[in-house]
Motif scaffolding. Structure first.
Motif, short mmCIF file in Angstrom:
data_model
loop_
_atom_site.label_atom_id
_atom_site.label_comp_id
_atom_site.label_asym_id
_atom_site.label_seq_id
_atom_site.Cartn_x
_atom_site.Cartn_y
_atom_site.Cartn_z
N LEU A 38 0.82 -1.21 0.00
CA LEU A 38 0.00 0.00 0.00
C LEU A 38 0.86 1.26 0.00
N ALA A 39 1.94 1.27 0.76
CA ALA A 39 2.83 2.44 0.78
C ALA A 39 3.44 2.68 -0.60
N ARG A 40 3.87 1.62 -1.26
CA ARG A 40 4.41 1.78 -2.63
C ARG A 40 3.35 2.31 -3.58
N TYR A 41 2.14 1.76 -3.48
CA TYR A 41 1.05 2.22 -4.34
C TYR A 41 0.78 3.71 -4.11
N LEU A 42 0.70 4.10 -2.84
CA LEU A 42 0.42 5.50 -2.52
C LEU A 42 1.55 6.43 -2.97
N HIS A 43 2.76 5.93 -2.94
CA HIS A 43 3.90 6.73 -3.40
C HIS A 43 3.76 7.05 -4.88
N SER A 44 3.29 6.08 -5.65
CA SER A 44 3.15 6.26 -7.11
C SER A 44 1.82 6.86 -7.52
N ASN A 45 0.84 6.83 -6.64
CA ASN A 45 -0.53 7.28 -6.97
C ASN A 45 -1.03 8.21 -5.87
N ALA A 46 -0.42 9.37 -5.79
CA ALA A 46 -0.64 10.29 -4.67
C ALA A 46 -2.07 10.81 -4.56
N HIS A 47 -2.83 10.81 -5.63
CA HIS A 47 -4.15 11.43 -5.61
C HIS A 47 -5.30 10.42 -5.62
N GLU A 48 -4.99 9.15 -5.43
CA GLU A 48 -6.02 8.12 -5.42
C GLU A 48 -6.77 8.10 -4.09
N SER A 49 -8.01 7.68 -4.13
CA SER A 49 -8.77 7.39 -2.92
C SER A 49 -9.75 6.27 -3.25
N ASP A 50 -10.04 5.45 -2.26
CA ASP A 50 -10.96 4.34 -2.49
C ASP A 50 -11.44 3.79 -1.16
N THR A 51 -12.43 2.93 -1.24
CA THR A 51 -12.93 2.21 -0.07
C THR A 51 -11.98 1.07 0.25
N ALA A 52 -12.14 0.48 1.42
CA ALA A 52 -11.30 -0.66 1.79
C ALA A 52 -11.48 -1.80 0.77
N ARG A 79 -7.39 8.02 1.55
CA ARG A 79 -6.46 8.64 0.62
C ARG A 79 -5.16 8.95 1.36
N ARG A 80 -4.15 9.18 0.57
CA ARG A 80 -2.83 9.49 1.11
C ARG A 80 -2.85 10.84 1.81
N SER A 81 -2.20 10.89 2.97
CA SER A 81 -1.99 12.16 3.65
C SER A 81 -0.50 12.40 3.90
N ALA A 82 0.33 11.42 3.63
CA ALA A 82 1.77 11.51 3.86
C ALA A 82 2.48 12.17 2.69
N THR A 83 3.64 12.72 2.99
CA THR A 83 4.50 13.27 1.96
C THR A 83 5.32 12.13 1.33
N ASP A 84 5.97 12.43 0.21
CA ASP A 84 6.88 11.44 -0.38
C ASP A 84 7.97 11.04 0.60
#
Length: 91
Positions: free
Chosen positions: A14-28, A73-78
């Motif tokens: 999930l962390a790798r996905y969020l790093h590459s897809n910063a603006h994604e959001s979805d349900t569990a 959705r992601r709230s962390a920085t790179d």
């Protein structure tokens, strides 16, 4: 049949996905189906456990829809994600 995956693996994916897809959001459920490419079907509680951990550590945030549904959705920085992934690789 759903398999057991080490929760640390789910967090890293999930962390790798969020790093590459910063603006994604979805349900569990959407995260389980679309974000996690583990090569096996996994039980619903596994990604939720990882999402909860990521939320507790400030990596993701929960958004409530008008219908009460929860999206993440992601709230962390790179830099925060890089640090998480560096630490995870030392496990």
């Amino acid at each position: 049949m759903a398999e057991g995956i080490d929760p640390k693996v789910t967090v890293r994916v999930l962390a790798r996905y969020l790093h590459s897809n910063a603006h994604e959001s979805d349900t569990a459920e959407g995260i389980r189906l679309w974000w996690l490419d583990l090569g096996v079907e996994i039980a619903m509680e596994q990604p939720q456990t990882a999402i909860d951990w990521l939320q507790e550590h400030g990596i993701v945030e929960e958004l409530r829809a008008a219908d009460g549904g929860r999206r993440y959705r992601r709230s962390a920085t790179d830099a925060q994600l890089d640090e998480l992934l560096r630490g995870a690789s030392q496990d």
